[in-house]
Design an enzyme around this catalytic site. Sequence first.
Site, PDB file in Angstrom:
ATOM      1  NE  ARG A   1       6.462  -7.324  -6.359  1.00 59.21           N
ATOM      2  CZ  ARG A   1       5.816  -8.660  -6.249  1.00 59.21           C
ATOM      3  NH1 ARG A   1       5.274  -9.059  -5.374  1.00 59.21           N
ATOM      4  NH2 ARG A   1       5.842  -9.373  -7.329  1.00 59.21           N
TER       5      ARG A   1
ATOM      6  CB  SER B   1       1.958  -9.221  -2.391  1.00 58.82           C
ATOM      7  OG  SER B   1       1.176 -10.320  -2.752  1.00 58.82           O
TER       8      SER B   1
ATOM      9  CD  GLU C   1      -7.050  -2.721   3.103  1.00 58.02           C
ATOM     10  OE1 GLU C   1      -8.305  -2.167   3.349  1.00 58.02           O
ATOM     11  OE2 GLU C   1      -6.571  -3.691   2.625  1.00 58.02           O
TER      12      GLU C   1
ATOM     13  CG  PHE D   1      -6.219  -1.966  -1.048  1.00 58.61           C
ATOM     14  CD1 PHE D   1      -7.320  -1.875  -2.131  1.00 58.61           C
ATOM     15  CD2 PHE D   1      -5.321  -3.038  -1.504  1.00 58.61           C
ATOM     16  CE1 PHE D   1      -7.688  -3.147  -2.682  1.00 58.61           C
ATOM     17  CE2 PHE D   1      -5.903  -3.960  -2.207  1.00 58.61           C
ATOM     18  CZ  PHE D   1      -6.808  -4.245  -2.973  1.00 58.61           C
TER      19      PHE D   1
ATOM     20  CG  HIS E   1       1.173  -5.024  -6.211  1.00 62.14           C
ATOM     21  ND1 HIS E   1       2.138  -5.315  -5.222  1.00 62.14           N
ATOM     22  CD2 HIS E   1       0.909  -6.287  -6.518  1.00 62.14           C
ATOM     23  CE1 HIS E   1       2.673  -6.550  -5.334  1.00 62.14           C
ATOM     24  NE2 HIS E   1       1.923  -7.139  -6.013  1.00 62.14           N
TER      25      HIS E   1
ATOM     26  CG  ASP F   1      -4.178  -9.378  -9.527  1.00 60.02           C
ATOM     27  OD1 ASP F   1      -4.498 -10.509  -9.853  1.00 60.02           O
ATOM     28  OD2 ASP F   1      -3.606  -9.167  -8.440  1.00 60.02           O
TER      29      ASP F   1
ATOM     30  NE  ARG G   1       2.416  -9.189  -9.680  1.00 62.06           N
ATOM     31  CZ  ARG G   1       2.156  -9.896 -10.862  1.00 62.06           C
ATOM     32  NH1 ARG G   1       2.111  -9.174 -11.947  1.00 62.06           N
ATOM     33  NH2 ARG G   1       2.341 -11.209 -10.934  1.00 62.06           N
TER      34      ARG G   1
END
Lengths: 275, 311
Positions: free
Chosen positions: B7, B34, B55, B80, B106, B114, B164
């Site tokens: 990322r 992020s 989204e 998402f 992610h 998470d 991530r």
Amino acid sequence: MRNHKELRSVAAKVRKNIISMLHQSGSGHPGGSLSAVEIVTALYFDEMNVDPADPKKENRDRFVLSKGHAAPVVYSVLAEKGFFDKCELLKLRQVDSMLQGHPDMKGTPGIEMSTGSLGQGFSAACGMAMASKMEGSPWRVYALLGDGEVQEGLVWEAAMSAAHYKLDNIVAFLDNNGLQIDGKNEEVLGVDPLGEKFTAFGWNVIEIDGHDFDQIFTALDTAKATAGKPTMILSKTIKGKGVSFMENQAGWHGQAPNDEQKEIALRDLGGECNE
Amino acid sequence: MSKIATREAYGKALVELGKSNPKVVVLDADLSKSTKTADFKSEFPSRFFNMGIAEANLMGASAGLAASGKIPFASTFAVFAAGRAFEIIRNSICYPKLNVKICATHAGITVGEDGASHQALEDIAIMRSLPNMSVIVPADAEETKKAIFSIAEYNGPVYTRLGRSGVPVLFDEDYEFVLGKGVQLAGGSDVSIIACGIMVAESLKASEMLAQEGISARVINMSSIKPIDKDLIVKAAAETGAIVTAEEHNVIGGLGSAVAEVVSQEKPVPMKMVGVNDTFGESGKPAHLLEKYGLTAQEIVKAAKDVLKKK
């Protein structure tokens, strides 16, 4: 132009085409197509900068049918405007036809967005308005939503973003005929008060009779003169407008007329019209 | 070996791409810090749109921008993007083959703390089942950069899967990414390990471990999962006679399935799939999760030995 006599004549042909093409295909959505005839006719025959000879011309205005199941009204208007031959209309929903059951931007000249899954066309229309605005382009975006369609959460996501980005270059019509497949909006899942909802979401809301050309044009002019806000034209309409046995009947949302019903419908609309 | 998250590389590549390609616009859904699209926002504020926590509209608006000639890069977390916004991607992006680049970060279990709700382990399966969609999973920072430039030149929807956590830098600036092509990273004649994403580095480790036991393992980076490099897979099957796949994804529908679709129809040989075995993840340090869910070089070695017994 704003020649109401001529527009009424086009609208009459458009209605007859809708009946003929749905009768031929044996399936499709007459109710919500007939309710939007004046709106779509006014847009293509007066308001929008489009050229049937050059469907992709630069700086053309865009129309997105977010209530994609009303494809017959748009196909009929596009054919009357000259985007393609009228004989295509009678191939609706058949294999190898350019006219899919719901709009296909890759297959039909003049269709700007593939739609049919409710809420998505409105979202894409807002994306188009963002593109035009960021370039400072002159072209505007027009969208048509159904009233049942606003039950989709995506409609409100898109509405929020259009107000946030001050998209005063988009005008949406809401075809408020009060009915959806399973019955009255208010019985299926209440959508009112629509005006207050869109106002609260930051839209300039105008309420009109969606079958009255004068009111449609006045609203479009007001939208153009409104800076910093998108405009929602809440258009009170009659589902199945013009055909005696279809008017205000939820059952005619997604059912094609049989031979006998077609004859009655065309008689209601002033005679067969397949020139 | 230095580590960089894909990322991070994505965020930097976008800024560079933005300088050379004025059609590029970037959209995010309140995760720009992020997903690293915030770098692009700082550089090109008028070409960046934060769509908020929405989204579905992120994808719908991207479709509208693409239909108007822009090249939208739409970013959010993989769960998402591929999950919540699936049907908008299907109908508004893939059906009309609009030029939207979905760059989802992610992805996979290395999201870490998470937990399961945020660890996409099914996104490859969902996205590769869509007609007109391409799916890529870069293995390191350099490949991510090359892939971002490459897909900007391709006209059509692409789903790019990014992570991530930091991953080892495997490639130098001479590395080339070609959509639809895999890359052989290590030669071998007994078994082929075909991997993507973070599992490429583990596969290279596994290959060295196998070499110490006298087993010659070929390693292929299959970053382009769709279109997939059929020729390279068939060649590996023919020349080594056994295949192990490795991915940070459910074993149902991901890279392993994509390879099996080719192998079973073109050159059947025994296969083993290393991946998450049809379960959700949980909270934890990425390294601990990789250990617990069997996404390690040791597991690849074990799978290679197992598959050799079936030859």
